[in-house]
Structures are given as structure tokens and as C-alpha cells.
Design an enzyme around this catalytic site. Sequence first.
Site, PDB file in Angstrom:
ATOM      1  N   CYS A   1      76.710 -70.906  35.905  1.00 54.08           N
ATOM      2  CA  CYS A   1      75.380 -71.375  36.296  1.00 54.08           C
ATOM      3  C   CYS A   1      75.417 -72.692  37.057  1.00 54.08           C
ATOM      4  O   CYS A   1      74.433 -73.058  37.704  1.00 54.08           O
ATOM      5  CB  CYS A   1      74.489 -71.481  35.064  1.00 54.08           C
ATOM      6  SG  CYS A   1      74.039 -69.864  34.375  1.00 54.08           S
TER       7      CYS A   1
ATOM      8  N   PHE B   1      68.325 -71.750  39.713  1.00 52.92           N
ATOM      9  CA  PHE B   1      67.330 -72.809  39.527  1.00 52.92           C
ATOM     10  C   PHE B   1      67.353 -73.700  40.780  1.00 52.92           C
ATOM     11  O   PHE B   1      68.422 -73.910  41.364  1.00 52.92           O
ATOM     12  CB  PHE B   1      67.695 -73.606  38.267  1.00 52.92           C
ATOM     13  CG  PHE B   1      66.665 -74.614  37.851  1.00 52.92           C
ATOM     14  CD1 PHE B   1      65.536 -74.221  37.157  1.00 52.92           C
ATOM     15  CD2 PHE B   1      66.830 -75.962  38.147  1.00 52.92           C
ATOM     16  CE1 PHE B   1      64.581 -75.158  36.761  1.00 52.92           C
ATOM     17  CE2 PHE B   1      65.889 -76.904  37.763  1.00 52.92           C
ATOM     18  CZ  PHE B   1      64.760 -76.498  37.072  1.00 52.92           C
TER      19      PHE B   1
ATOM     20  N   SER C   1      67.596 -76.703  41.757  1.00 54.28           N
ATOM     21  CA  SER C   1      68.531 -77.810  41.984  1.00 54.28           C
ATOM     22  C   SER C   1      69.997 -77.385  41.994  1.00 54.28           C
ATOM     23  O   SER C   1      70.880 -78.214  42.223  1.00 54.28           O
ATOM     24  CB  SER C   1      68.335 -78.879  40.901  1.00 54.28           C
ATOM     25  OG  SER C   1      68.640 -78.346  39.624  1.00 54.28           O
ATOM     26  N   LYS C   2      70.277 -76.099  41.769  1.00 53.24           N
ATOM     27  CA  LYS C   2      71.665 -75.635  41.747  1.00 53.24           C
ATOM     28  C   LYS C   2      72.278 -75.695  43.145  1.00 53.24           C
ATOM     29  O   LYS C   2      71.576 -75.810  44.157  1.00 53.24           O
ATOM     30  CB  LYS C   2      71.741 -74.202  41.213  1.00 53.24           C
ATOM     31  CG  LYS C   2      71.161 -74.015  39.832  1.00 53.24           C
ATOM     32  CD  LYS C   2      71.966 -74.705  38.746  1.00 53.24           C
ATOM     33  CE  LYS C   2      71.415 -74.355  37.372  1.00 53.24           C
ATOM     34  NZ  LYS C   2      72.167 -74.953  36.264  1.00 53.24           N
ATOM     35  N   ASN C   3      73.591 -75.554  43.199  1.00 54.52           N
ATOM     36  CA  ASN C   3      74.273 -75.555  44.501  1.00 54.52           C
ATOM     37  C   ASN C   3      73.703 -74.473  45.412  1.00 54.52           C
ATOM     38  O   ASN C   3      73.537 -74.693  46.616  1.00 54.52           O
ATOM     39  CB  ASN C   3      75.774 -75.341  44.311  1.00 54.52           C
ATOM     40  CG  ASN C   3      76.441 -76.497  43.593  1.00 54.52           C
ATOM     41  OD1 ASN C   3      75.963 -76.955  42.560  1.00 54.52           O
ATOM     42  ND2 ASN C   3      77.540 -76.991  44.144  1.00 54.52           N
TER      43      ASN C   3
END
Length: 365
Positions: free
Chosen positions: A158, A182, A184-186
Site C-alpha cells: 500500500c 489513497f 497521497s500515495k505514490n
Amino acid sequence: MIPMVNLKAQYVEIKDEIERGLAETIENCSFILGPNVQAFEQEAADYLGVKHAIAVASGTDALHLALIAEGIGAGDEVITTAFTFIATAEAIKYVGAIPVFVDIDPKTFNISPEAIAKAITPKTKAVMPVHLFGQPADMTAIKQLCDQHKLKLIEDCCQSFGASINGKQTGAIGDSAGYSFFPSKNLGAFGDGGLVVTNSDETAAKLKMLHNHGSDVRYYHDVIGYNSRLDDLQAVVLRAKLKRIDQYNKDRRRAAHYYSELLIDLPLTTPFEDGLGEHVYHQYTVLCDRRDEVMKALQDKQIACAVYYPVPLHRQNVFKQEYAAVSLPVTEFVAANCLSLPICPFLEGDSIREIVAVIRDVLTA
């Protein structure tokens, strides 16, 4: 203000492509299991080097459904880390299994293979390593343990989309893996989203039914399933960002290495790269015994910062009674001293120098 992640800058860069795709989807009214979801699943599978990719509603769902598809259930023990977001353990509890929390490596903060080895019992059925903050766990050692003891290996990716180990992507090594999108993830959507990957045809068939109400053919249901489908609008966003993920991760590493260069002489510990895999810096996390002072100084200058994670899972209210006898000294030390600084592909050198100057003022006063 310097945010943790500059999503606005990213949006501006790909705005035209995303808005065209969104407009086409709205015009065609293909919202659920539409063509962009199918295309994204194939593109993600190709990128990750896996046979199957099934898009779901969240990273938590991805882990949950992976556990079910791999046959993990009531009373089974799943070895994992307590230094992670609670979704890792929630997914294990959802299927009636028992999280077995073990300690982490003091440098990488990833689950310790030595600790895994000591925790294996006849009830152990799976290991769920987390590639924390974007640094791959020691998958060679972990996979050897799983193969030796005939355990399922389910990767929590994740925080590690695009991270690799010996030329293989995280998620392509275990029996199955879950990813989170989500924002803000990479690789982030414009809301929640997730992905489960596997190289097993049998597991993939189970996952495709599980995420769509237990159905392979519309209105025919073979198992009790879930409503966990990525929608086509989110797939449009993810397809645009997937094309750029390698550059995004390269820019994250650039920013991280510049931080480490500027912080090298200060009394704190910068992130460690173990050389076993390529770190993609979902977070840039330091250890500092004056964390609260540094946080206050940064916040006073309107610079975002965060603690991931202040309370390890075995000390959370929901778990603390069950795990009262569990002691994880490295995990507890790291949780008491860790601090994450802003990191994203669009973090410029001037901002990094500004952040470091504030930290330097505190630690050299």
C-alpha cells in the site's frame, strides 16, 4: 505553506488529460466496471510484471480480499508488523485470523525476517510483510521462510507502488499483494481505490468474484462476496498517473537524497536504504529524540509534518488488552522518535532548504 504532498501541482501538470478522460466517461455513462477499469487493470499488471490485477475499492479491501482468496480464515495466525497503518491488521481480523506482531529492523523499519522465523508456529498460515514508507522488505529472506514452512506470502504494497527488488516489483514476489490508491500515495486516485495482484489463475478467479458480490455472471452468485469495485472515473485518473509513475518516484528519490545530504551533520537519523531494493519514498521519515520541538518549529512556520505512526498496533486501544504481554522494543522506540517530513515529486530544492533550516535552528540551538 509547505504541504506534506503537493497534489495541486500534480493535478495542474496532468489536468487536461484527466479532464478529457473524465468527460468521456461521463458522456458514455460507463461508471462501474467500465473500459477504463479494464484498461487500467491490464496496464497495471503489465507494469508490475504479474499475470492478474483486480481493481477494488480501497487498499484495505485489497488486503482483505487477498487473505480470503488465499484461504486464510478463523484461527489462522498471520505474522506481520505492528509498525504500520491499522488496515494491515484490520484485514487479518476481518477474516477471523490472528495477527502475530513481530519486531522490525532498526534501520529500515520493515519487518525483521529473524523475528518472523522465531514467531512461526503450527498455526501460522501466512506472512504479511509491509513495504513501509516505500522501502521493500527483505523479500528474499522472507520468501525463503515462507517456502520452507509452506506459508502463504501476502505483500502489503500500500506504500510501495513502483518499488522494486532485484528487478521485480513489490507485489510480484508473493502469492498475492494489495495496493492502495489513497490520494497521497505514490500512485494516488482522486478518492479511495485499491488493487490486488497475483500470478495464480485460481486466486484471480476467486478475487474477481469476491470483489463483485460473489458473481462471475451477472445475477448469478456462487459465493458471498463484497461490493468492492474501482469506478471508471478513478481509473481515468490512475491511468494518467501510471504513465508517469517512474518519473514521480525518481523525483521522490531526488528530494529524499537532497534532504539526507543537508541533514547529515545534525543529531538525527535519516532514512536508510539497505540496497536490497529501490526505495520510492512514500514517506521521508527521520528519527529524532527532540521530535516534539522540531514539529512545533515546523508547524509555526506553516510547514507540514506528521508522525507515522505514534502508537504501534499492539499498543492501540483496540488491541492492547489482547497483546498486553507483547514487547516490541525496536517498534516502540521508532514510534516514539519518528517524524515524517514533506515529500512528493514536486518538492523543490528551495522548499527542502527551508525545511532543513528550521530543523537546524532547533537542533543546534
